[in-house]
Scaffold this motif. Structure first.
Motif, PDB file in Angstrom:
ATOM      1  N   LEU A 115      41.582  57.323  26.170  1.00 36.92           N
ATOM      2  CA  LEU A 115      41.799  57.032  27.528  1.00 36.92           C
ATOM      3  C   LEU A 115      40.898  55.898  28.129  1.00 36.92           C
ATOM      4  O   LEU A 115      41.435  55.432  28.974  1.00 36.92           O
ATOM      5  N   ASN A 116      39.641  55.737  27.443  1.00 31.50           N
ATOM      6  CA  ASN A 116      38.926  54.793  27.919  1.00 31.50           C
ATOM      7  C   ASN A 116      39.695  53.340  27.448  1.00 31.50           C
ATOM      8  O   ASN A 116      38.952  52.481  27.825  1.00 31.50           O
ATOM      9  N   ARG A 117      40.543  53.407  26.483  1.00 31.44           N
ATOM     10  CA  ARG A 117      41.257  52.208  26.241  1.00 31.44           C
ATOM     11  C   ARG A 117      42.534  52.181  26.656  1.00 31.44           C
ATOM     12  O   ARG A 117      43.683  51.433  26.064  1.00 31.44           O
ATOM     13  N   PHE A 118      42.865  52.774  27.627  1.00 27.32           N
ATOM     14  CA  PHE A 118      44.093  52.880  28.514  1.00 27.32           C
ATOM     15  C   PHE A 118      44.102  52.824  29.847  1.00 27.32           C
ATOM     16  O   PHE A 118      42.962  53.184  30.491  1.00 27.32           O
ATOM     17  N   GLU A 119      45.063  51.758  30.275  1.00 25.65           N
ATOM     18  CA  GLU A 119      44.923  51.621  31.927  1.00 25.65           C
ATOM     19  C   GLU A 119      46.395  51.230  32.202  1.00 25.65           C
ATOM     20  O   GLU A 119      47.264  50.902  31.633  1.00 25.65           O
ATOM     21  N   GLY A 120      46.507  51.393  33.437  1.00 23.93           N
ATOM     22  CA  GLY A 120      47.429  50.951  34.300  1.00 23.93           C
ATOM     23  C   GLY A 120      47.430  49.685  35.114  1.00 23.93           C
ATOM     24  O   GLY A 120      46.318  49.551  35.855  1.00 23.93           O
ATOM     25  N   ALA A 121      48.119  48.633  35.038  1.00 25.14           N
ATOM     26  CA  ALA A 121      48.308  47.299  35.741  1.00 25.14           C
ATOM     27  C   ALA A 121      49.186  47.460  37.098  1.00 25.14           C
ATOM     28  O   ALA A 121      50.468  47.359  36.561  1.00 25.14           O
ATOM     29  N   GLN A 122      49.049  47.773  38.001  1.00 29.11           N
ATOM     30  CA  GLN A 122      50.019  48.010  39.127  1.00 29.11           C
ATOM     31  C   GLN A 122      50.117  46.615  39.938  1.00 29.11           C
ATOM     32  O   GLN A 122      49.109  45.985  40.403  1.00 29.11           O
ATOM     33  N   LEU A 123      51.573  46.067  40.301  1.00 28.68           N
ATOM     34  CA  LEU A 123      51.635  45.029  41.150  1.00 28.68           C
ATOM     35  C   LEU A 123      53.227  45.139  41.425  1.00 28.68           C
ATOM     36  O   LEU A 123      54.004  45.707  40.809  1.00 28.68           O
ATOM     37  N   PRO A 124      53.365  44.170  42.396  1.00 33.02           N
ATOM     38  CA  PRO A 124      54.840  44.378  42.725  1.00 33.02           C
ATOM     39  C   PRO A 124      55.565  43.179  41.962  1.00 33.02           C
ATOM     40  O   PRO A 124      55.354  42.195  41.850  1.00 33.02           O
ATOM     41  N   ASP A 173      50.664  47.079  45.786  1.00 38.54           N
ATOM     42  CA  ASP A 173      49.416  46.209  45.782  1.00 38.54           C
ATOM     43  C   ASP A 173      48.930  46.016  44.537  1.00 38.54           C
ATOM     44  O   ASP A 173      49.562  46.796  43.489  1.00 38.54           O
ATOM     45  N   GLU A 174      48.281  44.903  43.857  1.00 34.56           N
ATOM     46  CA  GLU A 174      47.620  44.836  42.717  1.00 34.56           C
ATOM     47  C   GLU A 174      46.327  45.450  42.514  1.00 34.56           C
ATOM     48  O   GLU A 174      45.386  45.465  43.402  1.00 34.56           O
ATOM     49  N   ARG A 175      46.400  46.328  41.407  1.00 35.78           N
ATOM     50  CA  ARG A 175      45.093  46.943  41.062  1.00 35.78           C
ATOM     51  C   ARG A 175      45.229  47.571  39.654  1.00 35.78           C
ATOM     52  O   ARG A 175      46.314  47.644  38.972  1.00 35.78           O
ATOM     53  N   ILE A 176      43.957  48.000  39.175  1.00 31.06           N
ATOM     54  CA  ILE A 176      43.908  48.428  37.855  1.00 31.06           C
ATOM     55  C   ILE A 176      43.753  49.856  37.865  1.00 31.06           C
ATOM     56  O   ILE A 176      42.847  50.331  38.871  1.00 31.06           O
ATOM     57  N   ILE A 177      44.350  50.769  37.414  1.00 28.91           N
ATOM     58  CA  ILE A 177      44.165  52.336  37.158  1.00 28.91           C
ATOM     59  C   ILE A 177      43.908  52.918  36.141  1.00 28.91           C
ATOM     60  O   ILE A 177      44.279  52.523  35.003  1.00 28.91           O
ATOM     61  N   PRO A 178      42.581  53.466  36.062  1.00 32.05           N
ATOM     62  CA  PRO A 178      42.173  53.917  34.811  1.00 32.05           C
ATOM     63  C   PRO A 178      42.862  54.855  34.016  1.00 32.05           C
ATOM     64  O   PRO A 178      43.811  55.597  34.920  1.00 32.05           O
ATOM     65  N   GLY A 179      42.866  54.739  32.734  1.00 31.51           N
ATOM     66  CA  GLY A 179      43.682  55.807  31.977  1.00 31.51           C
ATOM     67  C   GLY A 179      43.315  57.326  32.345  1.00 31.51           C
ATOM     68  O   GLY A 179      44.535  57.933  32.278  1.00 31.51           O
ATOM     69  N   ASN A 180      42.373  57.668  32.421  1.00 33.14           N
ATOM     70  CA  ASN A 180      41.987  58.989  32.923  1.00 33.14           C
ATOM     71  C   ASN A 180      42.822  59.560  34.013  1.00 33.14           C
ATOM     72  O   ASN A 180      43.103  60.515  34.232  1.00 33.14           O
TER      73      ASN A 180
END
Length: 209
Positions: free
Chosen positions: A164-173, A136-143
């Motif tokens: 870590l506040n300036r790091f994130e994951g973008a999950q998508l298929p 699925d599509e979602r944002i994952i916080p860096g922490n």
């Protein structure tokens, strides 16, 4: 092990830390990565590749890890390696000045937009973004990424909350992300702005990736 047995009496603590870093480099030099192909339906590894990875894990846990624990390598350099770091996909980081098309290029590769995408004529991407495959599509916080045992990002905790506040994951298929992980980055700034305006050491973070 030969170096330690032969020259041990002449090595000080920081020489040992440098050697352990070198051992890690040698370990990952022989770390197999899958060949990327648009025809690959999933992140598959053949039996030979898996045997090499398992042997590298065994070498690390039986030979290198005990030395790292003895000399507290985790306090001065980076945390002990986990299975997730051996099993992770190859990562490709895009680096360059702001507004030169890094995010646009990623969008072109994926053939679609991705969560958290920021594109504009002025500096828009103000964080490091790891683009990973998922259902699925979602944002994952860096922490969350840094403490996850399934992700190879534990070592980023050393850069503190400001990063870590300036790091994130973008999950998508995505078929592309089944085989690699893409890292989008903030634009490179000029002069003192690079050091003062970030709140973290940009060059060291890039070096980690």
């Amino acid at each position: 092990l030969y170096i330690f047995s032969r020259f041990g009496p002449y090595l000080n603590y920081f020489h040992v830390l440098d050697l352990l870093s070198l051992f890690r480099f040698w370990l990952f030099l022989f770390w197999p990565h899958p060949i990327f192909s648009s025809k690959m339906a999933a992140f598959d590894r053949d039996a030979a590749t898996m045997r090499v990875i398992e042997e590298l894990k065994r070498l690390y846990k039986t030979k290198i890890l005990p030395m790292e624990q003895t000399y507290r390598f985790d306090l001065f350099n980076s945390p002990y390696l986990t299975d997730a770091e051996f099993d992770s996909k190859p990562q490709v980081m895009l680096l360059g000045q702001y507004s030169v098309g890094k995010t646009t290029f990623i969008r072109y590769l994926l053939g679609r937009d991705f969560p958290g995408q920021r594109i504009g004529p002025e500096p828009t991407t103000d964080r490091f973004t790891a683009l990973i495959d998922g259902p699925d599509e979602r944002i994952i916080p860096g922490n969350a990424l840094a403490v996850s045992h399934d992700m190879p990002y534990r070592g980023l905790e050393r850069f503190g909350v400001a990063f870590l506040n300036r790091f994130e994951g973008a999950q998508l298929p995505s078929p592309v992300l089944r085989n690699i992980t893409l890292i989008d980055t903030p634009g490179v700034l000029s002069g003192e702005k690079q050091r003062v305006n970030r709140g973290y050491d940009f060059c060291q973070v890039c070096g980690w990736f």
